[in-house]
Design an enzyme around this catalytic site. Structure first.
Site, mmCIF file in Angstrom:
data_model
loop_
_atom_site.group_PDB
_atom_site.id
_atom_site.type_symbol
_atom_site.label_atom_id
_atom_site.label_comp_id
_atom_site.label_asym_id
_atom_site.label_seq_id
_atom_site.Cartn_x
_atom_site.Cartn_y
_atom_site.Cartn_z
ATOM 1 N N ILE A 108 78.628 84.094 32.677
ATOM 2 C CA ILE A 108 79.142 84.380 31.341
ATOM 3 C C ILE A 108 80.388 83.544 31.072
ATOM 4 O O ILE A 108 81.154 83.235 31.990
ATOM 5 C CB ILE A 108 79.436 85.890 31.191
ATOM 6 C CG1 ILE A 108 79.862 86.242 29.759
ATOM 7 C CG2 ILE A 108 80.445 86.376 32.208
ATOM 8 C CD1 ILE A 108 79.926 87.743 29.478
ATOM 9 N N CYS A 109 80.563 83.167 29.817
ATOM 10 C CA CYS A 109 81.764 82.468 29.356
ATOM 11 C C CYS A 109 82.006 81.190 30.160
ATOM 12 O O CYS A 109 81.125 80.343 30.263
ATOM 13 C CB CYS A 109 82.953 83.427 29.406
ATOM 14 S SG CYS A 109 84.398 82.875 28.446
ATOM 15 N N GLY A 110 83.178 81.030 30.744
ATOM 16 C CA GLY A 110 83.529 79.806 31.435
ATOM 17 C C GLY A 110 82.607 79.443 32.568
ATOM 18 O O GLY A 110 82.431 78.255 32.896
#
Length: 211
Positions: A108-110
């Protein structure tokens, strides 16, 4: 048979992003097979890790001790340092090994940017915070980007940083943690906050599924 879901933790990891997923896995209520999974934390070392939210965690084991056969899924949360190709190299190495061997990975995300730099998003449908975010990694998978909160394909789950509930839903689906009706009710409950979905969740979990 007890299986472990491993959560990668590191200084500055975004503790809220995997929270819905880990809480659901650890809570046997509503699950198809209560107690089948447990969450274990992994890190590059053995010292205390402090999250972005200031939580101090003592990892259960080091990444070097993580064995494929012991893991049902590896979760990579966002947070500090994913823009540095070397900062999370060991975790990305393990993620690549897992995917090669058919063990699911959820990022998720980065963390999606870390996977992109390694080429793991070049041939799979995926999502992230925004197309431009991943394009900055120089990856070759832009044609497979999906403008959706979370995407699951070929054992890889990806999500944007603003979609922790959708991220959890895909993880639960991958693990077959809940019956479909219970999963739908769980998702709607946490997305809308409406009590009617709590009642549906309870009913779905209590209704026997035909064998």
């Amino acid at each position: 048979m007890l299986q472990f879901v491993h959560l990668y933790v590191f200084p500055g990891f975004a503790d809220w992003e995997p929270a819905f997923a880990t809480a659901g896995i650890q809570s046997p209520q509503y699950q198809r097979e209560p107690g089948r999974f447990e969450v274990r934390t992994v890190a590059t070392g053995s010292g205390i890790v402090r999250s972005m939210g200031g939580l101090a965690l003592l990892p259960d084991l080091a990444l070097s001790q993580l064995k494929d056969a012991d893991s049902a899924l590896l979760i990579l949360p966002g947070g500090d340092g994913w823009e540095d190709p070397e900062r999370h190299a060991e975790a990305l190495d393990r993620a690549g090994e897992f995917l090669d061997r058919g063990i699911p990975v959820a990022a998720i995300c980065g963390a999606t940017a870390g996977l992109a730099r390694r080429g793991w998003l070049d041939a799979r449908a995926h999502t992230s915070n925004a197309p431009a975010y991943l394009n900055g990694t120089g990856y070759a998978g832009a044609a497979h980007y999906r403008d959706e909160p979370a995407v699951s394909e070929g054992g890889l789950i990806t999500a944007g940083g603003m979609a922790p509930v959708e991220f959890a839903r895909e993880i639960f689906s991958q693990l077959e943690l809940y019956e479909p009706a219970a999963l739908e009710a769980w998702f709607n409950l946490f997305k809308t906050g409406k009590s009617e979905y709590f009642a549906r969740l309870q009913r779905a979990a209590e209704t026997p599924v035909p064998g």
